[in-house]
Design a protein around this motif. Structure first.
Motif, PDB file in Angstrom:
ATOM      1  N   LYS A   1       3.495  -1.204   3.726  1.00  0.00           N
ATOM      2  CA  LYS A   1       3.039   0.120   3.288  1.00  0.00           C
ATOM      3  C   LYS A   1       4.243   1.013   3.042  1.00  0.00           C
ATOM      4  O   LYS A   1       5.214   0.997   3.816  1.00  0.00           O
ATOM      5  CB  LYS A   1       2.134   0.768   4.337  1.00  0.00           C
TER       6      LYS A   1
ATOM      7  N   LEU B   1       1.510   7.822   9.844  1.00  0.00           N
ATOM      8  CA  LEU B   1       1.458   6.723   8.881  1.00  0.00           C
ATOM      9  C   LEU B   1       2.583   5.724   9.111  1.00  0.00           C
ATOM     10  O   LEU B   1       2.398   4.515   8.960  1.00  0.00           O
ATOM     11  CB  LEU B   1       1.536   7.280   7.455  1.00  0.00           C
TER      12      LEU B   1
ATOM     13  N   TYR C   1       0.842  -1.190   0.000  1.00  0.00           N
ATOM     14  CA  TYR C   1       0.000   0.000   0.000  1.00  0.00           C
ATOM     15  C   TYR C   1       0.879   1.243   0.000  1.00  0.00           C
ATOM     16  O   TYR C   1       1.984   1.250   0.558  1.00  0.00           O
ATOM     17  CB  TYR C   1      -0.927  -0.012   1.212  1.00  0.00           C
ATOM     18  N   TYR C   2       0.382   2.285  -0.627  1.00  0.00           N
ATOM     19  CA  TYR C   2       1.133   3.534  -0.775  1.00  0.00           C
ATOM     20  C   TYR C   2       0.281   4.681  -0.259  1.00  0.00           C
ATOM     21  O   TYR C   2      -0.921   4.765  -0.552  1.00  0.00           O
ATOM     22  CB  TYR C   2       1.486   3.766  -2.244  1.00  0.00           C
ATOM     23  N   GLU C   3       0.934   5.572   0.500  1.00  0.00           N
ATOM     24  CA  GLU C   3       0.230   6.772   0.951  1.00  0.00           C
ATOM     25  C   GLU C   3       1.219   7.914   1.031  1.00  0.00           C
ATOM     26  O   GLU C   3       2.368   7.732   1.455  1.00  0.00           O
ATOM     27  CB  GLU C   3      -0.444   6.545   2.305  1.00  0.00           C
ATOM     28  N   ARG C   4       0.788   9.107   0.636  1.00  0.00           N
ATOM     29  CA  ARG C   4       1.652  10.281   0.631  1.00  0.00           C
ATOM     30  C   ARG C   4       1.415  11.103   1.894  1.00  0.00           C
ATOM     31  O   ARG C   4       0.280  11.458   2.212  1.00  0.00           O
ATOM     32  CB  ARG C   4       1.368  11.136  -0.603  1.00  0.00           C
TER      33      ARG C   4
END
Length: 330
Positions: free
Chosen positions: A46, A18, A5-8
């Motif tokens: 992630k 995060l 999973y990727y989150e900025r």
């Protein structure tokens, strides 16, 4: 196939939130982490992108210190006017590493956390690597070890830190600034990387969930410098041996010195007692050899990297001479 999973992250606080989640890893340029993921060495759940968290600036601080943000690109840091003018050693080291394309992506924090290029670590076809699989053994000790450590190694690991930037930062006595949920802390560069001991998989002083936010360089006090990198080819190759030298000279007399070696240990290698030998003397090759012998006291090699023992001594003598003969400030 494992899902990732990727989150900025919007800012540092968001990044810490995060990054506290199980299996999360911070990522910026990705020039090392993505390679290790593709090679099945790293398995994050992630990826937390910190490139938009406001840590990409290089700026002067009160008192003359300089702050380089964690996500400042290596090419930007190397060519920043304040770095080129006040810390040319860092510029030399950064520009000797990798290729222009990689320097345009790689970041300060990523370089600090760059993992070894030991093939027994990066190639999962080998089933003996205490970094990748603690307790499995060190394949390099009785395998191919030409690039490996001659100082600070242990029975558990003989890999070396591959970074050029780290060697310059060690000589410059930089401080790594990290953020965590409980606040900020500062780690001297000398204490940031760990020797392997019995736990080579623990490579830095970072605690889980901590985020590097920048590196601080003390006000400049040296007027001569040189970064020497010896490698198998002229570009895009890791150092067999590298030497970062800073000298404060008054005429022909050295008043103070800082020396760090790369390509020889699990971390940039400094010996303050060796540096002290240069205080108040005029540099000669004989003095350089005495300093080199002190720096390399206790060094030991395996059959394939035996050549490093003499190479490192000669490199120290040459780097000292080049630094003393350089123009003031460079």
């Amino acid at each position: 196939m494992q899902s990732v999973y990727y989150e900025r992250a919007r800012d540092i606080a968001h990044a810490l939130q995060l990054g506290s989640q199980p299996g999360a890893r911070f990522i910026a340029g990705g020039t090392n982490l993505l390679d290790l993921m593709k090679g099945d060495v790293e398995h994050p759940v992630k990826l937390v992108d910190v490139t938009h968290a406001g840590m990409d600036q290089v700026y002067e601080q009160p008192g003359g210190a300089l702050r380089i943000g964690a996500t400042a690109r290596n090419s930007d840091a190397a060519n920043h006017p304040l770095v080129r003018e006040r810390y040319p050693l860092l510029t030399q080291a950064l520009l000797s590493g990798a290729s222009p394309q990689l320097r345009n992506m790689a970041t300060t924090a990523g370089n600090l956390l760059q993992r070894t290029r030991c093939p027994y670590f990066t190639d999962t076809a080998f089933d003996r690597c205490n970094k990748r699989m603690p307790g499995s053994g060190c394949g390099a000790r009785d395998g191919w070890h030409r690039m490996h450590a001659i100082l600070g190694a242990s029975d558990a690991c003989i890999a070396v830190n591959p970074s050029d930037m780290n060697v310059a930062l060690a000589a410059l006595e930089a401080v790594v600034v990290v953020a965590a949920a409980g606040g900020e802390r500062r780690i001297p560069m000398a204490d940031f990387h760990r020797l392997p001991g019995k736990t080579p998989q623990v490579e830095t002083a970072l605690q889980p969930g901590e985020l590097i936010t920048g590196v601080e360089l003390p006000p400049p006090r040296f007027n001569r410098c040189h970064y020497l990198k010896l490698r198998d080819r002229a570009s895009y190759a890791f150092a067999l041996v590298s030497v970062a030298v800073l000298l404060q000279m008054d005429g022909g007399t050295i008043r103070a010195a800082r020396i760090a070696l790369g390509g020889v240990a699990h971390k940039p290698w400094r010996v303050p007692e060796a540096e002290a030998l240069l205080a108040g003397v005029q540099l000669t090759d004989e003095v350089g050899r005495q300093v080199a012998a002190n720096l390399l006291a206790g060094a030991s090699a395996y059959p394939d990297n035996q050549f490093k023992l003499e190479l490192a001594q000669r490199a120290v003598v040459r780097a000292l001479r080049n630094a003393a003969e350089s123009r003031e400030g460079a």
